[in-house]
Design an enzyme around this catalytic site. Sequence first.
Site, short mmCIF file in Angstrom:
data_model
loop_
_atom_site.label_atom_id
_atom_site.label_comp_id
_atom_site.label_asym_id
_atom_site.label_seq_id
_atom_site.Cartn_x
_atom_site.Cartn_y
_atom_site.Cartn_z
N ARG A 198 1.16 -0.86 0.04
CA ARG A 198 0.14 0.03 0.28
C ARG A 198 0.85 0.98 -0.58
NH1 ARG A 198 -5.13 -0.67 1.37
NH2 ARG A 198 -5.96 -3.10 1.74
N LYS A 313 16.43 -11.68 17.31
CA LYS A 313 17.74 -11.65 17.57
C LYS A 313 18.81 -12.11 16.93
CE LYS A 313 16.74 -7.12 19.88
NZ LYS A 313 17.10 -6.47 20.73
N ASP A 362 22.15 -2.28 20.98
CA ASP A 362 22.04 -2.66 22.09
C ASP A 362 22.68 -2.07 22.95
OD1 ASP A 362 19.04 -2.01 21.64
OD2 ASP A 362 19.23 -5.06 22.22
N GLN A 523 21.39 3.19 14.58
CA GLN A 523 21.08 2.53 13.56
C GLN A 523 21.26 3.33 12.37
OE1 GLN A 523 17.50 0.43 15.41
NE2 GLN A 523 18.53 -1.18 15.04
P1 NAP Z 1 13.92 -11.39 28.30
O1 NAP Z 1 14.89 -12.03 27.64
O2 NAP Z 1 12.13 -12.14 28.49
O3 NAP Z 1 14.32 -11.38 30.37
C1 NAP Z 1 13.81 -10.96 31.31
C2 NAP Z 1 14.46 -10.79 32.88
O4 NAP Z 1 14.01 -10.68 33.73
C3 NAP Z 1 14.86 -12.49 33.14
O5 NAP Z 1 16.03 -12.59 33.67
C4 NAP Z 1 13.80 -12.54 33.82
O6 NAP Z 1 14.20 -13.24 35.03
C5 NAP Z 1 13.25 -12.02 34.64
N1 NAP Z 1 12.42 -11.56 35.93
C6 NAP Z 1 11.03 -11.67 34.60
N2 NAP Z 1 9.74 -11.25 35.71
C7 NAP Z 1 10.61 -11.41 36.58
C8 NAP Z 1 10.15 -10.76 37.79
N3 NAP Z 1 8.53 -10.67 37.78
N4 NAP Z 1 10.63 -10.80 38.84
C9 NAP Z 1 11.46 -11.14 38.80
N5 NAP Z 1 12.68 -10.94 37.67
C10 NAP Z 1 11.65 -10.98 36.53
O7 NAP Z 1 13.91 -9.69 28.33
P2 NAP Z 1 15.06 -8.68 27.60
O8 NAP Z 1 15.09 -9.20 26.53
O9 NAP Z 1 16.02 -9.08 28.34
O10 NAP Z 1 14.09 -7.39 28.14
C11 NAP Z 1 13.97 -7.32 29.65
C12 NAP Z 1 13.43 -6.16 29.05
O11 NAP Z 1 14.92 -5.29 29.15
C13 NAP Z 1 12.64 -5.66 28.50
O12 NAP Z 1 11.30 -5.37 29.78
C14 NAP Z 1 12.84 -3.87 28.21
O13 NAP Z 1 11.85 -3.37 29.16
C15 NAP Z 1 13.91 -3.65 28.17
N6 NAP Z 1 14.67 -3.42 27.05
C16 NAP Z 1 14.96 -2.35 26.89
C17 NAP Z 1 15.84 -1.72 25.54
C18 NAP Z 1 15.48 -0.34 25.46
O14 NAP Z 1 16.32 -0.23 24.18
N7 NAP Z 1 15.48 0.58 26.32
C19 NAP Z 1 16.18 -2.38 25.12
C20 NAP Z 1 15.95 -3.93 25.70
C21 NAP Z 1 15.76 -4.11 26.26
P3 NAP Z 1 14.64 -15.08 35.13
O15 NAP Z 1 15.00 -15.40 34.67
O16 NAP Z 1 14.07 -15.63 36.53
O17 NAP Z 1 13.06 -15.78 34.35
#
Ligand code: NAP
Length: 547
Positions: A198, A313, A362, A523
């Site tokens: 589109r 990724k 990142d 980027q």
């Molecule tokens: P991910 O791979 O799913 O990892 C999440 C991590 O958080 C795991 O270690 C998990 O623990 C832990 N966790 C999840 N829920 C929890 C809870 N209720 N209590 C305690 N620990 C908990 O996610 P990710 O890709 O790393 O992303 C994490 C965060 O980074 C995102 O929410 C996002 O907001 C942020 N981020 C920001 C940017 C930016 O540009 N600002 C870029 C990328 C990511 P377990 O190992 O025990 O499951």
Amino acid sequence: MTRIAVSVMVQSLEQGLAAAARAAEHGADLVEFRIDQFADPANFPQVVELVEKSALPCILTCRPTWEGGLYEGDDQTRIALIEAIGLAKRPPAYIDVELLAYQRSANLRQKVELVVDHPGQVRRVDTGLILSSHDFTARPADLLQRVEAMASAPACRVIKLAWKARSLRDNLEAFELLKARHKPTIALCMGEEGLASRVLAKKFGALLTFAALDAQSGTAPGQPAVSTLKGLYRWDKIGPRTKIYGVIGHPVGHSMSPAIHNAGFDAVENGFDGLYLPLPIPPEYEHFKATVGSWLDEPGLDFRGASVTIPHKENLLRFAREWAPAGGDPGRNTVEKLAERIGAANTLQVRDDGSLYVCNTDYAAALDAVCAGLGVERAGLAGKRVAVVGAGGAARAIVAGFAQYGASVVVYNRTIEKAQALAERFADLPGKVVAAAMEKLCDSCCEVYINCTPVGMHPKVDESPIPPELRPRPKGKEGWGPGTLVFDTIYNPVQTRLLRDAREAGCRTVTGVEMFVRQAAAQFELWTGKPAPTETFRTVITRKLGG
Ligand code: NAP
């Protein structure tokens, strides 16, 4: 020049005329009156008035239910309508008739040919005939035969094909139909995966694209609002050489990246001839490889780069190892070393020779956001004590980045085994990386604390990954205070509970917006070779987040 037609489902004369006037105000070139629910013979005089008084030249369409429309009547009524329209003082620019109806009814064909322009027409008529074909489930198996039938019908001025895209690859066939056109052509894919067809209709010289008057009033799946097409997707700037970028992920519908990068293309000095689209690709590597490979191979598309997000990724790294343009060598692709170590990349750049450069912006964004907060260069991170909470994908990139620059990193995670695995993975980097259980956070004594969990993210904005009982208060040492910097990678909300608590304790803070802006800026600079307009990025993000 490809035009924008706003499609309006007509309920009354007044509503149809008002919609046409609004479409004109929004900068549309045409209006399509869909009279599916207004085609009662009693309304014919009003249909004629609608066409005559429309603020824009119009396409008149009465789409039957068997072709995905709402008209439940018979062809006889439609034929009578066509006859009535033929008497209008100011006739429509086009009438749209389904190929199937045109083929199967000699009577309809004959009546249509009386009111449209064609080589056998004996009087001067301005109305053109659009022959159309729609499939709301998938690409029809006989798509090319349908094109052929339309192309060979002398009265057909415009060929229109629309089908539901099953994948981003469907768009490429729409582009091919436009490139091969012998008559003015409209080739559109419906649904989320069809957005590119589109928007890029203009790049490939379609007669027109359809848009909705607003987000609620589309007449086909995936139709963008005219304001979105003109604003977000830079319609007026699109040309045959426009470079295409996008965010690849699943899902990507709510990504802020199209708004950021497209605003950036406008904001840089002299502008940048680029367009950035959401590019949804299902999670499996085979989908990623087939789709990205075909987009890279498409002649004339100028697909020059992408932001790559969850769940692709890791797929991007593998793709860079395996893929090369036809006859090329994957060995000419380059992968940033630390991205390889992290095991994830978020940026694809297609270089001028067609080879790929893949990297991870990142970790660099997180490093630089913290460095700016501390007032140091990256080298100044050596020896700093950094606590990272979380051990997922974001933590992996951030831990590797800080350890690479010599920081001592402690990884705290709910699941300690994951923190340990992360520490082992980066054991050979210059900085020390160790793992610790979440309960040990209160004994910690670090200069930097980084949240890499989703705890505190919208809508659970009152939660914190470091609640009061885990707040650092090491024995004999100062806890949180002016010497501490707390960085939350979460950007929605911008001011998380963690950051509010940290500021109350006197700490300096860095928001996730800083990381988001910097990863996007890196980027942008890679793709355009121009300094990224980071203030524009911040404004767009803040507006999107309702700040
Ligand atoms: P991910 O791979 O799913 O990892 C999440 C991590 O958080 C795991 O270690 C998990 O623990 C832990 N966790 C999840 N829920 C929890 C809870 N209720 N209590 C305690 N620990 C908990 O996610 P990710 O890709 O790393 O992303 C994490 C965060 O980074 C995102 O929410 C996002 O907001 C942020 N981020 C920001 C940017 C930016 O540009 N600002 C870029 C990328 C990511 P377990 O190992 O025990 O499951």
